[in-house]
Structure formats: structure tokens, C-alpha cells
Design a protein around this motif. Sequence first.
Motif, PDB file in Angstrom:
ATOM      1  N   GLY A 195       1.125  -0.553   4.034  1.00 12.53           N
ATOM      2  CA  GLY A 195       2.319  -1.399   4.050  1.00 12.53           C
ATOM      3  C   GLY A 195       2.783  -1.772   2.658  1.00 12.53           C
ATOM      4  O   GLY A 195       3.927  -1.500   2.263  1.00 12.53           O
ATOM      5  N   TYR A 196       1.906  -2.389   1.869  1.00 13.10           N
ATOM      6  CA  TYR A 196       2.272  -2.767   0.503  1.00 13.10           C
ATOM      7  C   TYR A 196       2.382  -1.546  -0.398  1.00 13.10           C
ATOM      8  O   TYR A 196       3.200  -1.514  -1.313  1.00 13.10           O
ATOM      9  CB  TYR A 196       1.262  -3.753  -0.081  1.00 13.10           C
ATOM     10  N   GLY A 197       1.549  -0.537  -0.138  1.00 15.96           N
ATOM     11  CA  GLY A 197       1.589   0.674  -0.956  1.00 15.96           C
ATOM     12  C   GLY A 197       2.915   1.394  -0.875  1.00 15.96           C
ATOM     13  O   GLY A 197       3.336   2.055  -1.828  1.00 15.96           O
ATOM     14  N   ALA A 198       3.595   1.254   0.241  1.00 19.19           N
ATOM     15  CA  ALA A 198       4.928   1.837   0.386  1.00 19.19           C
ATOM     16  C   ALA A 198       6.007   0.873  -0.112  1.00 19.19           C
ATOM     17  O   ALA A 198       6.953   1.279  -0.784  1.00 19.19           O
ATOM     18  CB  ALA A 198       5.185   2.193   1.853  1.00 19.19           C
ATOM     19  N   ALA A 199       5.845  -0.400   0.215  1.00 20.30           N
ATOM     20  CA  ALA A 199       6.895  -1.381  -0.060  1.00 20.30           C
ATOM     21  C   ALA A 199       7.069  -1.681  -1.544  1.00 20.30           C
ATOM     22  O   ALA A 199       8.197  -1.729  -2.043  1.00 20.30           O
ATOM     23  CB  ALA A 199       6.610  -2.672   0.697  1.00 20.30           C
TER      24      ALA A 199
END
Length: 132
Positions: free
Chosen positions: A71-75
Amino acid sequence: MFGCRSGDYGARMSQQTFETYEEFWPYYVAMHSRAATRWVHLTGTLTGLAISAYGLARGRKRYLAALPVIGYGAAWPAHFLIEKNNPATFGHPLWSLRGDAQMIRTMLAGRDAELAETAAKWLAEHGEDGSG
């Protein structure tokens, strides 16, 4: 449309204070003014959720790490590369998590245009350089 923000815009904006989540919400949406950023968030979050659910169903609790990592790795890269700002998470982690869930629910309900309008309104009221 909103891509001309200066590099330190998101950093300055993440230092803003808000009394309530309701005050924070339009700011959060404005930090996701581009549809591509919102869709990267949605894709990363749903992928992380799917892998986490799969892991839980298979009794592999370590798969729960997929949600924040994917999630954070994409966002976060979407903020730096698409929005040219810093993630709202840096200044407001819990409200940002709630905002992400609300943004994704809104998108899944087919109301992405509503998010674009909210972002445009907040940016117009506060100025693209954060001085407004």
C-alpha cells in the motif's frame, strides 16, 4: 492541471494543523489532486488487502505485512513522481489512513469526479503554492 506546485509545497502543507478530521479531509483529497495518484493508491491498497487476506486464509500471518508494504510502497512514490508533494501521512498518519479508506470507498462507489472537485476547490482556496 495542478502539477506546477513547488517541490516543498507538500512539505509545508504537511505541517498544517487541523482541529478535526472533517477539516483535514479536503486537504487530504487536495494532496491527491491527480486521478493517477488516486488510482495508484487504490491499486496498492487493494492489492495489499488481497494478499493479506490470502495469507490469513492460508494461516500465514506474515502476509499481513503486504498491506502496509504494498500500500505505502505504491502510494508514496506516486506523491513524489505524480503529485510532486509529500504524502499527507508524514504529518497526519492516522487521519491519512482514514482518508485513504474514505477516498477508496468514494472511488469504488464511482464518485472519483467528486474527489477531483474537492481537490480543485481546496487548491483554489489555498493557492497552489500553499500561501492562500
